[in-house]
Design an enzyme around this catalytic site. Structure first.
Site, PDB file in Angstrom:
ATOM      1  N   LYS A  16      -4.010   7.349  -7.057  1.00 51.06           N
ATOM      2  CA  LYS A  16      -4.279   8.500  -6.179  1.00 51.06           C
ATOM      3  C   LYS A  16      -3.456   9.687  -6.669  1.00 51.06           C
ATOM      4  CE  LYS A  16      -5.629   8.787  -1.359  1.00 51.06           C
ATOM      5  NZ  LYS A  16      -7.078   8.585  -1.478  1.00 51.06           N
ATOM      6  N   GLU A  38     -17.795   5.505  -7.700  1.00 50.29           N
ATOM      7  CA  GLU A  38     -17.537   5.922  -6.319  1.00 50.29           C
ATOM      8  C   GLU A  38     -17.867   7.392  -6.174  1.00 50.29           C
ATOM      9  OE1 GLU A  38     -13.404   6.133  -5.053  1.00 50.29           O
ATOM     10  OE2 GLU A  38     -12.709   5.973  -7.102  1.00 50.29           O
ATOM     11  N   ARG A  85       0.172   1.044  -3.093  1.00 51.90           N
ATOM     12  CA  ARG A  85      -0.702   1.855  -3.947  1.00 51.90           C
ATOM     13  C   ARG A  85       0.065   3.044  -4.524  1.00 51.90           C
ATOM     14  NH1 ARG A  85      -6.286   3.463  -1.207  1.00 51.90           N
ATOM     15  NH2 ARG A  85      -4.989   5.039  -0.220  1.00 51.90           N
TER      16      ARG A  85
HETATM   17  C1  LIG Z   1      -8.155   7.843  -1.021  1.00 51.06           C
HETATM   18  C2  LIG Z   1      -9.401   7.545  -1.780  1.00 51.06           C
HETATM   19  C3  LIG Z   1     -10.360   6.612  -1.312  1.00 51.06           C
HETATM   20  C4  LIG Z   1     -10.269   5.957   0.029  1.00 51.06           C
HETATM   21  O1  LIG Z   1      -9.167   5.116   0.184  1.00 51.06           O
HETATM   22  P1  LIG Z   1      -8.660   4.669   1.623  1.00 51.06           P
HETATM   23  O2  LIG Z   1      -7.435   3.899   1.327  1.00 51.06           O
HETATM   24  O3  LIG Z   1      -9.727   3.837   2.220  1.00 51.06           O
HETATM   25  O4  LIG Z   1      -8.437   5.921   2.398  1.00 51.06           O
HETATM   26  C5  LIG Z   1     -11.451   6.346  -2.122  1.00 51.06           C
HETATM   27  N1  LIG Z   1     -11.626   6.947  -3.308  1.00 51.06           N
HETATM   28  C6  LIG Z   1     -10.747   7.858  -3.785  1.00 51.06           C
HETATM   29  C7  LIG Z   1     -11.001   8.494  -5.097  1.00 51.06           C
HETATM   30  C8  LIG Z   1      -9.606   8.163  -3.035  1.00 51.06           C
HETATM   31  O5  LIG Z   1      -8.743   9.062  -3.514  1.00 51.06           O
END
Ligand SMILES: *Cc1c(COP(=O)(O)O)cnc(C)c1O
Length: 341
Positions: A184, A220, A82
Site C-alpha cells: 500500500k 483489481e 500489511r
Molecule cells: C487498500 C486497498 C484495497 C482494499 O483493502 P482493504 O484492506 O480491504 O481496505 C484494495 N486494493 C488496493 C489497491 C488498495 O490500496
C-alpha cells in the site's frame, strides 16, 4: 462523551480535521515513544525523501460504534502486518505491529467525539501512514521517518441506496509483475490518477486492471479487489502477486466459507471467464462490497444478471453478514473485533 454536532448521514468521503493525531519519529536508528498532538500540520525539509522520491506508505481502516455501544476497529492487526510488508519493500523502518495497533487505539479514543453513532451508516476513517522526512538528494532511503495516524469522519458509502458500478477494462497497467502492486504505497495511487480520471471522463466509475505481463487475467481496480460469484454460487477471487491483499476480501472469503457454507476459490481468473459469472463486486474498507453491474471491454459489454439496480443475492448475503459481524449483530470470529471503548 458528547458527540460533535455533525450531520452524520450527509457526511461525504472527505477530510474533516479532528482533535488529535498520533506522531512518532524515527531518528538515529530508533523510534521515539510517540504520542498524541493537536497539531494537524507536518513541517519537513524541502528535500524530504517523501517529496523527492515518494518514500511513503499508508493504511486505511475504520472505527465505528457497534449495536451495544462499543467503539471498535476491525482486524487492525492485519493492517499492522500489511504496513510492515509495505515498509520492508520501500526500505523504511518497521513501526512495531503492537505499537501500530496501540497508536490506532489511542488516536481513535482521543477522537471519540467524532466516532459516528450506531445506525448512522457513517464511520471514523483511520489513516496510519509513514514517510521519509529528512533530506535525500542522491537516490537512497531516508534516514529519518515519521509515522502518523489521523482520523476523519466519513459518511455512509451507499448514500441514497446501492448503485451498481459500470467499469471499463483499462489499457493502462496498475502494477508490474515483480513490482509494488502488493503493497500500500502512495506511488501506486499517483500513477493511477490519470487512468481513473480518464475513466470518469469516458463515463465509467472504475478501471478493471489486467495483469501487465499477458493482459489476460483480472487483477483489481485502483483501490479494491474483485470478488465474483459463479452461476452455481461459488465465490471466486483473483490470486496474483501484484494485487493488494485486501483485508475486506480476505474476511469475505472466511464469511463465505464459514458463515454461508459456500465454496470459495482463490485462483487466477482469466478475463475470458468473466462473462460467465453471475455477480461481481469490489471489496475494500470503504464500501465493504460495491456491486458491479456492467464491465465494458472496448465497446463490448458484459452485463451481470444481477442488473443495475441492486446487489446480486450472494453479494448481498456476504455484505449483510460481514457488516453484521462488524457492527456486533453477529458473532465475530476470534480476534476480528478490537474493542477500543
Ligand atoms: C487498500 C486497498 C484495497 C482494499 O483493502 P482493504 O484492506 O480491504 O481496505 C484494495 N486494493 C488496493 C489497491 C488498495 O490500496
Amino acid at each position: 462523551m458528547e458527540k460533535k454536532n455533525i450531520d452524520w448521514a450527509n457526511l461525504g468521503f472527505g477530510y474533516v480535521q479532528t482533535d488529535k493525531r498520533f506522531v512518532a519519529n524515527y531518528k538515529n536508528g530508533a523510534w521515539d515513544e510517540g504520542g498524541l498532538t493537536t497539531d494537524a500540520t507536518v513541517t519537513i525539509t524541502e528535500c524530504a525523501g517523501v517529496l523527492q522520491y515518494a518514500q511513503t506508505c499508508f493504511e486505511g481502516m475504520k472505527a465505528y460504534t457497534t449495536e451495544d455501544g462499543h467503539i471498535v476497529t476491525f482486524r487492525p492487526d492485519l493492517n499492522a502486518e500489511r504496513m510492515e510488508n509495505s515498509c520492508k519493500r520501500l526500505e523504511m523502518p518497521v513501526y512495531p505491529q503492537d505499537k501500530f495497533v496501540e497508536a490506532v487505539v489511542q488516536t481513535v479514543a482521543a477522537n471519540e467525539a467524532y466516532v459516528p453513532p450506531y445506525g448512522s451508516g457513517a464511520t471514523l476513517y483511520v489513516r496510519p501512514y509513514m514517510f521519509g522526512s529528512d533530506a535525500v538528494i542522491g537516490v537512497k532511503p531516508s534516514s529519518e521517518y515519521q509515522f502518523r495516524v489521523f482520523t476523519t469522519p466519513v459518511g455512509p458509502y451507499f448514500k441514497g441506496g446501492v448503485k451498481p458500478l459500470t467499469i471499463r477494462v483499462c489499457d493502462y497497467d496498475r502494477a508490474a509483475p515483480h513490482g509494488t502492486g502488493h503493497i500500500k504505497a502512495g506511488l501506486n495511487y499517483a500513477m493511477s490518477l490519470y487512468a481513473i480520471m480518464d475513466a470518469h471522463r469516458q463515463g465509467f466509475d472504475e478501471n478493471m486492471y489486467l495483469d501487465a505481463a499477458t493482459r489476460t487475467k483480472v487483477e483489481e481496480t485502483g483501490g479494491a479487489n474483485f470478488l465474483f460469484v459463479t452461476k452455481d454460487n461459488k465465490v471466486v477471487t483473483p490470486k496474483s502477486n501484484s494485487i493488494l491483499p485486501s483485508i475486506t476480501r480476505r474476511s469475505l472469503l472466511v464469511v463465505a466459507k464459514e458463515y454461508l457454507g459456500l465454496e470459495v476459490e482463490e485462483r487466477e481468473v482469466f478475463f475470458d471467464e468473466v462473462k460467465n459469472f453471475a455477480e461481481c463486486g469490489l471489496c475494500g474498507t470503504a464500501a465493504v462490497i460495491s456491486p458491479v453491474g456492467k464491465i465494458v471491454d472496448h465497446g463490448k459489454e458484459i452485463c451481470f444478471p444481477s442488473g443495475m439496480s441492486e446487489m446480486g443475492p450472494t453479494t448481498k448475503k456476504l455484505y449483510d453478514t460481514l457488516t453484521g459481524i462488524q457492527m456486533g449483530r453477529l458473532e465475530a470470529p476470534k480476534g476480528w473485533i478490537k474493542v477500543i471503548k
